[in-house]
Write an enzyme that holds these catalytic residues in place. Sequence first.
Site, short mmCIF file in Angstrom:
data_model
loop_
_atom_site.label_atom_id
_atom_site.label_comp_id
_atom_site.label_asym_id
_atom_site.label_seq_id
_atom_site.Cartn_x
_atom_site.Cartn_y
_atom_site.Cartn_z
N GLU A 186 -22.93 -44.01 31.04
CA GLU A 186 -22.13 -45.21 31.19
C GLU A 186 -23.06 -46.33 31.64
O GLU A 186 -23.76 -46.18 32.65
CB GLU A 186 -21.11 -44.95 32.31
CG GLU A 186 -19.77 -45.54 32.07
CD GLU A 186 -18.81 -45.08 33.16
OE1 GLU A 186 -17.97 -45.90 33.56
OE2 GLU A 186 -18.91 -43.93 33.63
N SER A 227 -10.06 -37.13 40.72
CA SER A 227 -9.10 -37.31 39.67
C SER A 227 -8.67 -35.93 39.25
O SER A 227 -9.51 -35.03 39.13
CB SER A 227 -9.82 -38.04 38.52
OG SER A 227 -8.90 -38.80 37.83
N ARG A 279 -21.18 -47.98 42.71
CA ARG A 279 -20.61 -46.63 42.81
C ARG A 279 -20.75 -45.77 41.55
O ARG A 279 -20.13 -44.73 41.45
CB ARG A 279 -19.15 -46.73 43.20
CG ARG A 279 -18.28 -47.46 42.19
CD ARG A 279 -16.85 -47.33 42.62
NE ARG A 279 -15.96 -47.84 41.61
CZ ARG A 279 -14.65 -47.62 41.60
NH1 ARG A 279 -14.11 -46.91 42.55
NH2 ARG A 279 -13.91 -48.12 40.66
N HIS A 280 -21.54 -46.23 40.58
CA HIS A 280 -21.74 -45.42 39.38
C HIS A 280 -23.16 -44.85 39.32
O HIS A 280 -24.12 -45.54 39.62
CB HIS A 280 -21.50 -46.25 38.13
CG HIS A 280 -20.06 -46.51 37.87
ND1 HIS A 280 -19.42 -47.63 38.33
CD2 HIS A 280 -19.13 -45.78 37.22
CE1 HIS A 280 -18.14 -47.58 37.96
NE2 HIS A 280 -17.93 -46.48 37.30
N ARG A 322 -23.10 -38.93 32.90
CA ARG A 322 -22.29 -39.98 32.27
C ARG A 322 -23.22 -41.07 31.73
O ARG A 322 -23.93 -41.70 32.52
CB ARG A 322 -21.33 -40.62 33.29
CG ARG A 322 -20.36 -39.65 33.97
CD ARG A 322 -19.12 -39.37 33.13
NE ARG A 322 -18.43 -38.16 33.61
CZ ARG A 322 -17.44 -38.14 34.49
NH1 ARG A 322 -17.00 -39.26 35.02
NH2 ARG A 322 -16.89 -37.00 34.85
N GLU A 355 -11.67 -44.49 44.43
CA GLU A 355 -11.28 -43.20 43.89
C GLU A 355 -12.39 -42.18 44.07
O GLU A 355 -13.54 -42.44 43.75
CB GLU A 355 -10.95 -43.39 42.40
CG GLU A 355 -10.53 -42.14 41.69
CD GLU A 355 -11.52 -41.70 40.65
OE1 GLU A 355 -11.88 -42.51 39.78
OE2 GLU A 355 -11.95 -40.54 40.70
N ARG A 409 -20.03 -39.95 46.13
CA ARG A 409 -19.00 -40.93 46.52
C ARG A 409 -18.33 -40.53 47.82
O ARG A 409 -18.08 -41.36 48.68
CB ARG A 409 -17.93 -41.04 45.44
CG ARG A 409 -18.30 -42.02 44.39
CD ARG A 409 -17.09 -42.44 43.58
NE ARG A 409 -17.55 -43.08 42.36
CZ ARG A 409 -16.75 -43.51 41.40
NH1 ARG A 409 -15.44 -43.35 41.51
NH2 ARG A 409 -17.25 -44.10 40.35
#
Length: 526
Positions: A300, A452, A306-307, A298, A449, A500
């Site tokens: 991001e 998903s 948490r990323h 990712r 989370e 996670r």
Amino acid sequence: MEDQSEVKVSKKAAKKAEKAAKKAEMKASKKAEQSGGDVTTEVDDCSRGKYGVMPIITSTEKLDRVLVPVKSLNGDEKGKLVWCRGRLHTSRAKGKQCFFVLRQQFATIQCLVAVSEDISKAMVKFVSDISKESIIDIEGTVVAVEKSIESCSQKDVELHVKQVFVVNESEPRLPLQIEDAARPETEEDSTEEKLSIRVNQDTRLDNRILDLRTPTSQAIFRIEAAVCDLFRNSLKSRGFVEIHTPKIISAASEGGANVFEVSYFKGNAYLAQSPQLYKQMAIAADFEKVYTVGAVFRAEDSNTHRHLCEFVGLDLEMAFNYHYHEVLDVIESTFVDIFKGLQQQFATEIETVSRQFPMETFKFLEPTLRLQFSDAVALLRNNGVEMDDEDDLTTANEKLLGKLVKAKYGTDFFTLDKFPLKVRPFYTMPDPNNSKYSNSYDMFMRGEEILSGAQRIHDAKFLSERAVHHGCDLDKIKAYIDSFRYGVPPHAGGGIGLERVTMLFLGLDNIRKTSLFPRDPRRLTP
Ligand SMILES: *[C@@H]1O[C@H](CO)[C@@H](O)[C@H](O)[C@H]1NC(C)=O
Ligand SMILES: *[C@@H]1O[C@H](CO)[C@@H](O)[C@H](O)[C@H]1NC(C)=O
């Protein structure tokens, strides 16, 4: 959230450490000169041949010697003469003796070498000069101790050393001390001269191989391996097949944003953001129940606790008969298998982590608590949160929801079903009962989370419509959409972030603790 720990060290302590390191360096170079790399030199040394630096092992001979695991040494082994290999964790010389701790992964044992009939002063000195973290082979007698040794994992015995050989030496100057990196977060800073030093996260990650040697890291990555193992075993026992999907792809799987572009011969390609499209194509290809474990990427620019830019995805996809809740039942049961397996088989590792990072035991219900998204919104509104029915949960609201659910139902793990359609990807099946919602779900651990998932649209025409509605370029996802033209069973699935799950199960504060060599926007090494 991040980097709460800081190096707390006074100037005085820093100076002292520098002086000690210099001294050790001098000692080491002196020793190297003296010994010329081989064993004892003194002629009238009664320990001659019983200690020294081993010549570098180049596999020239096979020694017929059994090395006993440190963790196996306890009162039952009393009186036995054993060989062990480990690292010199710490040492403390005092007069004619030297105490040291031998560490092997997360087992530690106290060792004693003391001047006696067959142990020379030179041998004791040699041992006390070995630099910390060196790998050594020792032969010693297992001796029961009267007073339990609280600082070691092997509390009721120590080793009385007969022979010591350095297998490979560490440089005396370490960028971080294992003891400091392993210090419990609870321990108060002492007011005495010996200050408690904490190692900050960047120093740990810059020197990851040292940081990974701490008992806590050793335990964390065994637990993480177990999460993977339990995930596989649980799904295998339910008839799932493991698949491997391409990581280099021609189009971004989850829409255009946050994707790494790489050069691919004369053109470009992308790194897979998830195995989504491929696991669905495996369903279209009649594998019926599939899972995969692999890297996902990712791009991001999120610098949060948490990323990660690269993480391990545990993904599954399953054809169902009539209702996507058939799949939801399987996913929830898989998580229960994972949690139970960890608590039953990895109690020692969990305890090891909690000694450094205290946590509350992870609680879960059987069957798993399943709430509707609208219930969660109601619960949040009752507690002062202002939000629309179709708003996604913010990170803060997720956390709060986790707390409220824990208080009301006593669980750290739950499912939220029926998310608003507009916050989900294009391939999500809308809820036939209410077009504002969808047949999609998230799962949460300690208010964050970790999964998903959804029922997917398995109709090519409808899928195309939804893709256009989301602004996807149909040309780029042609192969994906085409795979639904030749008959596909209804199916649903989900994706889980391994790091996670490990972080939240253990109640840790940062995902970098559960990624072996983390990748984030600011870190690409080591
Ligand atoms: C330890 O490893 C280093 C680096 O590979 C090597 O130069 C050295 O000779 C080794 N020492 C021993 C005692 O094997
Ligand atoms: C739609 O509502 C019916 C009746 O309440 C329920 O049985 C069914 O599971 C619902 N369908 C979905 C996809 O939620």
